[in-house]
Design an enzyme around this catalytic site. Structure first.
Site, PDB file in Angstrom:
ATOM      1  N   GLY A   1      -7.213   5.209   5.172  1.00 41.80           N
ATOM      2  CA  GLY A   1      -6.646   6.095   4.157  1.00 41.80           C
ATOM      3  C   GLY A   1      -7.102   7.538   4.307  1.00 41.80           C
ATOM      4  O   GLY A   1      -8.196   7.816   4.803  1.00 41.80           O
TER       5      GLY A   1
ATOM      6  N   GLU B   1       0.802  -1.218   0.000  1.00 37.25           N
ATOM      7  CA  GLU B   1       0.000   0.000   0.000  1.00 37.25           C
ATOM      8  C   GLU B   1       0.843   1.280   0.000  1.00 37.25           C
ATOM      9  O   GLU B   1       0.338   2.356   0.313  1.00 37.25           O
ATOM     10  CB  GLU B   1      -0.934  -0.014   1.217  1.00 37.25           C
ATOM     11  CG  GLU B   1      -1.917  -1.178   1.195  1.00 37.25           C
ATOM     12  CD  GLU B   1      -2.757  -1.262   2.447  1.00 37.25           C
ATOM     13  OE1 GLU B   1      -3.665  -0.422   2.585  1.00 37.25           O
ATOM     14  OE2 GLU B   1      -2.507  -2.143   3.289  1.00 37.25           O
TER      15      GLU B   1
ATOM     16  N   ARG C   1     -11.635   2.760  10.955  1.00 38.18           N
ATOM     17  CA  ARG C   1     -12.743   2.544  10.020  1.00 38.18           C
ATOM     18  C   ARG C   1     -13.138   1.072  10.070  1.00 38.18           C
ATOM     19  O   ARG C   1     -12.277   0.194   9.936  1.00 38.18           O
ATOM     20  CB  ARG C   1     -12.335   2.916   8.591  1.00 38.18           C
ATOM     21  CG  ARG C   1     -13.521   3.068   7.635  1.00 38.18           C
ATOM     22  CD  ARG C   1     -13.095   3.168   6.190  1.00 38.18           C
ATOM     23  NE  ARG C   1     -12.688   1.850   5.692  1.00 38.18           N
ATOM     24  CZ  ARG C   1     -11.484   1.575   5.211  1.00 38.18           C
ATOM     25  NH1 ARG C   1     -10.547   2.504   5.173  1.00 38.18           N
ATOM     26  NH2 ARG C   1     -11.205   0.359   4.771  1.00 38.18           N
TER      27      ARG C   1
ATOM     28  N   ASN D   1      -9.927  -1.118  10.515  1.00 38.99           N
ATOM     29  CA  ASN D   1      -8.692  -0.519   9.993  1.00 38.99           C
ATOM     30  C   ASN D   1      -8.223   0.569  10.951  1.00 38.99           C
ATOM     31  O   ASN D   1      -8.932   1.555  11.170  1.00 38.99           O
ATOM     32  CB  ASN D   1      -8.958   0.103   8.613  1.00 38.99           C
ATOM     33  CG  ASN D   1      -9.422  -0.921   7.606  1.00 38.99           C
ATOM     34  OD1 ASN D   1      -8.624  -1.583   6.974  1.00 38.99           O
ATOM     35  ND2 ASN D   1     -10.748  -1.069   7.471  1.00 38.99           N
TER      36      ASN D   1
ATOM     37  N   SER E   1      -6.701  -3.049   2.815  1.00 33.08           N
ATOM     38  CA  SER E   1      -7.118  -2.506   1.514  1.00 33.08           C
ATOM     39  C   SER E   1      -7.506  -3.576   0.506  1.00 33.08           C
ATOM     40  O   SER E   1      -7.302  -3.411  -0.686  1.00 33.08           O
ATOM     41  CB  SER E   1      -6.013  -1.622   0.915  1.00 33.08           C
ATOM     42  OG  SER E   1      -5.974  -0.379   1.545  1.00 33.08           O
TER      43      SER E   1
ATOM     44  N   GLU F   1     -13.694  -6.242   9.330  1.00 37.59           N
ATOM     45  CA  GLU F   1     -12.403  -5.869   9.904  1.00 37.59           C
ATOM     46  C   GLU F   1     -12.438  -4.431  10.384  1.00 37.59           C
ATOM     47  O   GLU F   1     -13.318  -3.647  10.016  1.00 37.59           O
ATOM     48  CB  GLU F   1     -11.272  -6.059   8.889  1.00 37.59           C
ATOM     49  CG  GLU F   1     -11.374  -5.170   7.662  1.00 37.59           C
ATOM     50  CD  GLU F   1     -10.205  -5.394   6.703  1.00 37.59           C
ATOM     51  OE1 GLU F   1      -9.057  -5.467   7.159  1.00 37.59           O
ATOM     52  OE2 GLU F   1     -10.458  -5.485   5.487  1.00 37.59           O
TER      53      GLU F   1
ATOM     54  N   TYR G   1      -8.995   2.629  -5.001  1.00 40.40           N
ATOM     55  CA  TYR G   1      -8.077   3.741  -5.220  1.00 40.40           C
ATOM     56  C   TYR G   1      -8.026   4.238  -6.667  1.00 40.40           C
ATOM     57  O   TYR G   1      -7.144   5.002  -7.024  1.00 40.40           O
ATOM     58  CB  TYR G   1      -6.674   3.345  -4.738  1.00 40.40           C
ATOM     59  CG  TYR G   1      -6.665   3.049  -3.258  1.00 40.40           C
ATOM     60  CD1 TYR G   1      -6.960   4.046  -2.334  1.00 40.40           C
ATOM     61  CD2 TYR G   1      -6.413   1.773  -2.774  1.00 40.40           C
ATOM     62  CE1 TYR G   1      -6.997   3.786  -0.982  1.00 40.40           C
ATOM     63  CE2 TYR G   1      -6.431   1.504  -1.412  1.00 40.40           C
ATOM     64  CZ  TYR G   1      -6.722   2.510  -0.526  1.00 40.40           C
ATOM     65  OH  TYR G   1      -6.762   2.252   0.822  1.00 40.40           O
TER      66      TYR G   1
ATOM     67  N   ASP H   1     -15.331  -2.027   8.452  1.00 46.57           N
ATOM     68  CA  ASP H   1     -15.931  -2.452   7.189  1.00 46.57           C
ATOM     69  C   ASP H   1     -16.914  -3.584   7.444  1.00 46.57           C
ATOM     70  O   ASP H   1     -16.616  -4.525   8.199  1.00 46.57           O
ATOM     71  CB  ASP H   1     -14.840  -2.913   6.218  1.00 46.57           C
ATOM     72  CG  ASP H   1     -13.898  -1.784   5.829  1.00 46.57           C
ATOM     73  OD1 ASP H   1     -14.302  -0.611   5.945  1.00 46.57           O
ATOM     74  OD2 ASP H   1     -12.764  -2.078   5.404  1.00 46.57           O
TER      75      ASP H   1
END
Length: 314
Positions: free
Chosen positions: A279, A20, A255, A275, A146, A273, A216, A257
């Protein structure tokens, strides 16, 4: 500089050598520009093997950790910063070690009632012999973010049946993978900042699923923010995201998900998960949710710094 913002010397730590790296560089530059616009003195460091010496020479008030993936998100860099006595943004070492490992995250959260899909670790060698569970199922690396290396194995045998070493997929790179039942339905995500869950965003990839490229590449995924979902589901996402943030001991921004099987109502909502280093690029979800709540990118960056400084020595 606003009257209530104290000017600081901030190192923005970015780049590194994970899969990443490009995302981290984008996040880091945006963060550095925002901090400078607020009047802070910023030193940009693209992490390499000499990172400790560079940090020691910089002597920052705080390090803004803009790294993604290993070793910036897995506790390694956090442990180094702890040893150096440096204040830094986002989660600490123990939280980072647990949250980047999807299986450890389940062990930490499921006993507290957080709904997560079942799963098992399967060796690549065993995967070549037989399916670990009925298709469709998902294979993912245990500790990458990601959507790096995620494969959805369908009944149609899109990777072969059984999967072969010649088929392109994460099994070519990893000796073991996490297998989980595939949850049909919708992709949702909720950001937490400090002690507040922000909003729920639905992610609708225009083709395939929400993989690294869809995340992305501009135009590949529609972001519906706030998500057009029942209020009961929105509130559940926010509650679960905040509970997970607290149970794991996250700091700053995180964050969460989710997958939501909309044919099953509340019973169809599963956390995938958490994070700990979300990002901060122009396409990233945390800035988007903050913006929808009236918070500018610069205000978001400052809020993350403020959270880090709460734990700094006086």
């Amino acid at each position: 500089m606003s009257d209530n913002v104290k000017p600081l010397h901030i190192v923005v730590l970015m780049g590194g050598w994970s899969a990443e790296r490009p995302v981290s560089l984008m996040s880091g530059e945006g963060i550095a520009d925002a901090l400078e616009s607020l009047g802070h003195r910023v030193t940009r460091i693209d992490m390499d093997r000499d990172v400790a010496a560079k940090l020691a020479a910089a002597k920052p008030d705080v390090v803004f950790n803009a790294l993604h993936g290993t070793p910036g998100e897995d506790g390694t860099v956090q442990g180094m910063l702890d040893l150096m006595g440096l204040t830094y943004t986002h989660s600490g070492m123990v939280t980072s070690v647990i949250a980047i490992d999807k299986q450890l995250t389940k062990q930490a959260l499921v006993p507290h009632g957080i709904p997560m899909p079942g799963g098992e670790i399967v060796s690549t060698a065993a995967l070549y012999q037989a399916d670990p569970m009925p298709r469709p199922y998902v294979l993912k690396p245990v500790n990458e973010g990601s959507s790096v290396g995620v494969a959805i194995v369908t009944a149609e045998g899109n990777y072969g049946n059984p999967i072969s070493p010649q088929a392109a997929g994460p099994w070519q790179k990893f000796d073991a993978l996490l297998a989980e039942p595939f949850i049909r339905g919708r992709e949702l995500t909720t950001a937490v900042l400090g002690d507040q869950a922000l909003l729920v965003t639905e992610l609708r990839p225009k083709s395939g699923f929400y993989d690294f490229d869809a995340k992305y590449t501009d135009g590949m995924t529609d972001h519906i923010c706030p998500a057009e979902i029942p209020e009961e589901i929105a509130q559940a996402c926010k509650r679960i995201a905040l509970d997970a943030h607290r149970l794991l001991g996250c700091r700053g921004a995180s964050r969460s998900d989710f997958r939501w099987d909309d044919e099953r109502g509340l019973d169809g909502l599963f956390l995938l998960e958490v994070n700990t280093q979300p990002g901060m690029t122009p396409l990233s979800l945390v800035p988007e949710q903050a913006r929808a709540m009236g918070m500018s990118y610069a205000q978001l960056v400052q809020a993350i710094v403020d959270e880090a400084m709460k734990g700094a020595p006086a």
